[in-house]
Design a protein around this motif. Structure first.
Motif, PDB file in Angstrom:
ATOM      1  N   GLY A 137       0.758  -1.228   0.042  1.00 50.49           N
ATOM      2  CA  GLY A 137       0.036  -0.083   0.096  1.00 50.49           C
ATOM      3  C   GLY A 137       0.751   1.139  -0.151  1.00 50.49           C
ATOM      4  N   GLY A 138       2.004   1.339  -0.689  1.00 54.12           N
ATOM      5  CA  GLY A 138       2.591   2.579  -0.669  1.00 54.12           C
ATOM      6  C   GLY A 138       3.586   2.993   0.476  1.00 54.12           C
ATOM      7  N   SER A 139       3.864   1.776   1.459  1.00 56.66           N
ATOM      8  CA  SER A 139       4.647   1.704   2.486  1.00 56.66           C
ATOM      9  C   SER A 139       5.976   2.072   1.881  1.00 56.66           C
ATOM     10  N   LEU A 140       6.656   3.178   2.895  1.00 62.25           N
ATOM     11  CA  LEU A 140       8.087   3.163   2.685  1.00 62.25           C
ATOM     12  C   LEU A 140       9.033   2.275   3.197  1.00 62.25           C
ATOM     13  N   VAL A 141       8.643   1.394   4.223  1.00 68.14           N
ATOM     14  CA  VAL A 141       9.110   0.297   4.742  1.00 68.14           C
ATOM     15  C   VAL A 141       9.011  -0.859   3.941  1.00 68.14           C
ATOM     16  N   GLY A 142       7.872  -1.370   3.397  1.00 67.51           N
ATOM     17  CA  GLY A 142       7.685  -2.414   2.730  1.00 67.51           C
ATOM     18  C   GLY A 142       8.644  -2.766   1.701  1.00 67.51           C
ATOM     19  N   TRP A 143       8.826  -1.867   0.732  1.00 65.85           N
ATOM     20  CA  TRP A 143       9.628  -1.899  -0.418  1.00 65.85           C
ATOM     21  C   TRP A 143      11.316  -2.293   0.144  1.00 65.85           C
ATOM     22  N   ARG A 144      11.652  -1.408   1.118  1.00 60.42           N
ATOM     23  CA  ARG A 144      13.029  -1.782   1.751  1.00 60.42           C
ATOM     24  C   ARG A 144      13.208  -3.066   2.210  1.00 60.42           C
ATOM     25  N   VAL A 145      12.200  -3.779   2.819  1.00 62.63           N
ATOM     26  CA  VAL A 145      12.514  -5.056   3.277  1.00 62.63           C
ATOM     27  C   VAL A 145      12.400  -6.089   2.002  1.00 62.63           C
ATOM     28  N   VAL A 146      11.855  -6.115   0.938  1.00 65.29           N
ATOM     29  CA  VAL A 146      11.776  -6.683  -0.183  1.00 65.29           C
ATOM     30  C   VAL A 146      12.981  -6.245  -0.989  1.00 65.29           C
ATOM     31  N   ARG A 147      13.582  -5.055  -0.903  1.00 61.16           N
ATOM     32  CA  ARG A 147      15.003  -4.642  -1.595  1.00 61.16           C
ATOM     33  C   ARG A 147      16.029  -5.503  -0.952  1.00 61.16           C
ATOM     34  N   VAL A 148      15.957  -5.805   0.523  1.00 57.40           N
ATOM     35  CA  VAL A 148      17.220  -6.119   1.182  1.00 57.40           C
ATOM     36  C   VAL A 148      17.148  -7.712   0.665  1.00 57.40           C
ATOM     37  N   LEU A 149      15.792  -8.467   0.723  1.00 53.75           N
ATOM     38  CA  LEU A 149      15.925  -9.664   0.503  1.00 53.75           C
ATOM     39  C   LEU A 149      16.455  -9.898  -1.181  1.00 53.75           C
ATOM     40  N   LEU A 150      15.939  -9.278  -2.082  1.00 56.00           N
ATOM     41  CA  LEU A 150      16.318  -9.267  -3.301  1.00 56.00           C
ATOM     42  C   LEU A 150      17.586  -9.015  -3.496  1.00 56.00           C
ATOM     43  N   ASP A 151      18.424  -7.994  -2.893  1.00 55.46           N
ATOM     44  CA  ASP A 151      19.545  -7.768  -3.104  1.00 55.46           C
ATOM     45  C   ASP A 151      20.735  -9.172  -2.725  1.00 55.46           C
ATOM     46  N   ALA A 152      20.156  -9.722  -1.395  1.00 60.58           N
ATOM     47  CA  ALA A 152      20.913 -10.808  -1.011  1.00 60.58           C
ATOM     48  C   ALA A 152      20.786 -11.878  -1.936  1.00 60.58           C
ATOM     49  N   ALA A 153      19.722 -12.139  -2.501  1.00 57.02           N
ATOM     50  CA  ALA A 153      19.367 -13.180  -3.237  1.00 57.02           C
ATOM     51  C   ALA A 153      20.501 -12.976  -4.767  1.00 57.02           C
ATOM     52  N   VAL A 154      20.162 -12.004  -5.207  1.00 59.37           N
ATOM     53  CA  VAL A 154      20.997 -11.527  -6.443  1.00 59.37           C
ATOM     54  C   VAL A 154      22.583 -12.001  -6.062  1.00 59.37           C
ATOM     55  N   ALA A 155      23.035 -11.616  -4.993  1.00 55.07           N
ATOM     56  CA  ALA A 155      24.530 -11.636  -4.686  1.00 55.07           C
ATOM     57  C   ALA A 155      24.591 -13.267  -4.490  1.00 55.07           C
ATOM     58  N   LEU A 156      23.760 -13.943  -3.928  1.00 49.68           N
ATOM     59  CA  LEU A 156      24.088 -15.428  -3.688  1.00 49.68           C
ATOM     60  C   LEU A 156      23.938 -16.131  -4.927  1.00 49.68           C
ATOM     61  N   LEU A 157      22.855 -15.628  -5.893  1.00 54.70           N
ATOM     62  CA  LEU A 157      22.787 -16.498  -7.205  1.00 54.70           C
ATOM     63  C   LEU A 157      24.143 -16.086  -8.029  1.00 54.70           C
ATOM     64  N   ALA A 158      24.835 -14.808  -7.795  1.00 53.21           N
ATOM     65  CA  ALA A 158      26.227 -14.598  -8.653  1.00 53.21           C
ATOM     66  C   ALA A 158      27.134 -15.324  -7.890  1.00 53.21           C
ATOM     67  N   PHE A 159      27.323 -15.745  -6.853  1.00 53.78           N
ATOM     68  CA  PHE A 159      28.255 -16.554  -6.235  1.00 53.78           C
ATOM     69  C   PHE A 159      27.936 -18.256  -6.855  1.00 53.78           C
ATOM     70  N   GLU A 160      26.935 -18.509  -7.024  1.00 55.86           N
ATOM     71  CA  GLU A 160      26.688 -19.925  -7.588  1.00 55.86           C
ATOM     72  C   GLU A 160      27.074 -20.014  -8.986  1.00 55.86           C
TER      73      GLU A 160
END
Length: 486
Positions: free
Chosen positions: A67-90
């Motif tokens: 719903g336009g939360s300034l918090v929600g996208w930040r949580v999603v972003r942190v998880l996606l950042d970590a996922a991209v880095a781990l996929l890059a490692f693999e």
């Protein structure tokens, strides 16, 4: 250390790096665009049909439940950042199998028994983790990159999964999805192209059926004016001095392009597991050259370290290997140094209305004052002039919990500067009759050294605003709030 434990540690470390500064700072333009689009969708609107939107539909729908939360996208972003880095490692591990091991794309490499065998994959992980952690924003790149790298990692063993992931990436960013699909085909799974095309078509089809002309105009039509925002390539160090950190920041776009050229020179005849990343790197290069700023360098900064460590693992000449490793090291240092700078030189912060996220103290005070001034009434926020624009501040609608009285959250040159669009906006304003006009006189709205800064668009909207909003005027820092005349 087991493989599972190492993966968990890498994911957690990348997430911690990304989250270290995620709770402070706001993006009036980019963050406002994405969050207000998510709010509109949560309220039942469709992109393209009900509001102007030049991105893919994936990201605002991903954020709509918040719903336009300034918090929600930040949580999603942190998880996606970590996922991209781990996929890059693999992926880096797949491409840097120790000498003597088979490098078949359809066989997972054995887990290395020595730390030395993991050195290059860990270096690639560090570079990608830093690139994803800075800069931050709610845009579609992290989700598209996670899906695209996931597709490459799934191929060629899992054809359907690879195709589905590439197709989903195209719903976020078309060029990244296409690059991932081509990479999957290079890996020996051409049948995945059909799956990718089918999933992408299903993702875009509802919007094409709802508003075919608006979708084409907003997306393909925007490509015709996007060049107005192109920036000169940053090479001149004047004004930066000899500070190595600032020079690295200034020259990072050039370093990325030079690194890709170096890989092309030294990494000739790559195996297909490495060649599969070339489409993604070329998509990142095109994206960077479109606008050489910190936000547009992320896709190439993710693909390049993977290509380069793969080449470094197979070239024999020590100087060539050292040069390739140096490129990845520079990408890693840049991301880490920028995050460290944000933490060490963090400015005084202030509270924002309705959210635990904080902004720079002066900016936060101005935003709080404007939200109080409009007092829940309808308003329009625009930059100092609308015949020549750089960025707008749609985040103000999100913070005030207000609806934009027009269908244009965006303030893009070649879009809202056009006569036809301004006629449409004026018609919307006459129907909605917002009580306040908010002019945003921030330095970020200053003309840029490109075609947008030299544009002389229509003046219909400014003329209407000047004639209509003639009531009391109050200034709050960079904002000027004017009430509708009687």
């Amino acid at each position: 250390m087991s493989a599972t434990v190492l993966r968990a540690l890498l994911f957690a470390a990348a997430a911690a790096l990304s989250a270290s500064t995620i709770w402070f700072g706001v993006g009036p333009h980019d963050e406002g665009l994405m969050l207000n689009a998510a709010r509109r969708i949560a309220g039942g609107q469709l992109p393209y049909r009900d509001f102007w939107w030049n991105y893919g539909p994936g990201q605002p729908y991903l954020l709509a439940p918040f719903g336009g939360s300034l918090v929600g996208w930040r949580v999603v972003r942190v998880l996606l950042d970590a996922a991209v880095a781990l996929l890059a490692f693999e992926l880096a591990r797949r491409m840097t199998v120790p000498a003597g091991e088979a490098r078949r794309a359809d066989a997972a490499p054995p887990w290395p028994r020595t730390a030395r065998a993991l050195a290059l994959p860990l270096l690639a992980w560090l570079a990608v983790a830093g690139a994803m952690a800075f800069p931050t924003g709610p845009g579609p790149n992290p989700a598209a990159l996670a899906l695209g790298l996931g597709a490459l990692l799934a191929a060629p063993r899992h054809v359907r999964a690879a195709g589905v992931l590439a197709g989903l990436a195209a719903v976020f960013r078309v060029e990244i999805g296409v690059a991932a699909a081509l990479g999957v085909a290079i890996l020996g799974a051409p049948r995945a192209l059909a799956w990718a095309a089918g999933v992408a078509a299903l993702g875009w089809l509802p919007f094409l059926l709802a508003a075919p002309s608006d979708l084409v105009e907003d997306t393909l039509g925007f490509l015709g004016v996007q060049g107005m925002q192109r920036l000169p390539f940053p090479l001149d160090p004047s004004g930066v001095g000899l500070d190595p950190n600032q020079l690295l920041e200034l020259w990072m776009p050039a370093i990325l392009v030079a690194g890709l050229a170096l890989w092309a020179l030294l990494g000739r005849r790559p195996p297909r597991v490495e060649a599969a990343l070339v489409p993604l790197a070329l998509a990142g290069l095109a994206y960077l050259l479109g606008r050489t700023d910190e936000f547009h360098q992320v896709p190439l900064a993710v693909a390049l370290p993977l290509l380069v460590v793969a080449a470094a693992a197979r070239v024999r000449a020590a100087p060539a290997r050292a040069a390739l490793i140096a490129v990845v090291a520079l990408v890693a240092v840049h991301g880490l140094e920028r995050k460290a700078g944000q933490l060490v030189h963090r400015p005084a912060l202030g509270d924002l209305p309705g959210t635990p996220v904080k902004a720079e103290a002066r900016e936060a005070a101005d935003l709080r004052a404007v939200v109080r001034a409009v007092g829940g009434e309808s308003f329009l926020v625009v930059p100092p002039r609308t015949d020549r624009v750089t960025v707008g501040n749609p985040l103000l609608y999100v913070l005030a919990g207000a609806e934009n009285p027009t269908r244009y959250d965006v303030m893009q040159p070649g879009v809202v500067t056009e006569r036809g669009v301004q006629r449409e906006i004026v018609a919307d304003l006459r129907r909605a009759r917002p009580r306040f006009l908010v002019r945003w006189h921030d330095p970020r709205t200053a003309p840029e050294d490109n075609a947008s800064g030299r544009e002389r668009g229509a003046c219909l909207l400014d003329t209407y605003l000047t004639r209509t909003f003639t009531g009391p005027r109050r200034r709050y820092g960079t904002f000027v709030v004017t009430e509708r005349g009687s």
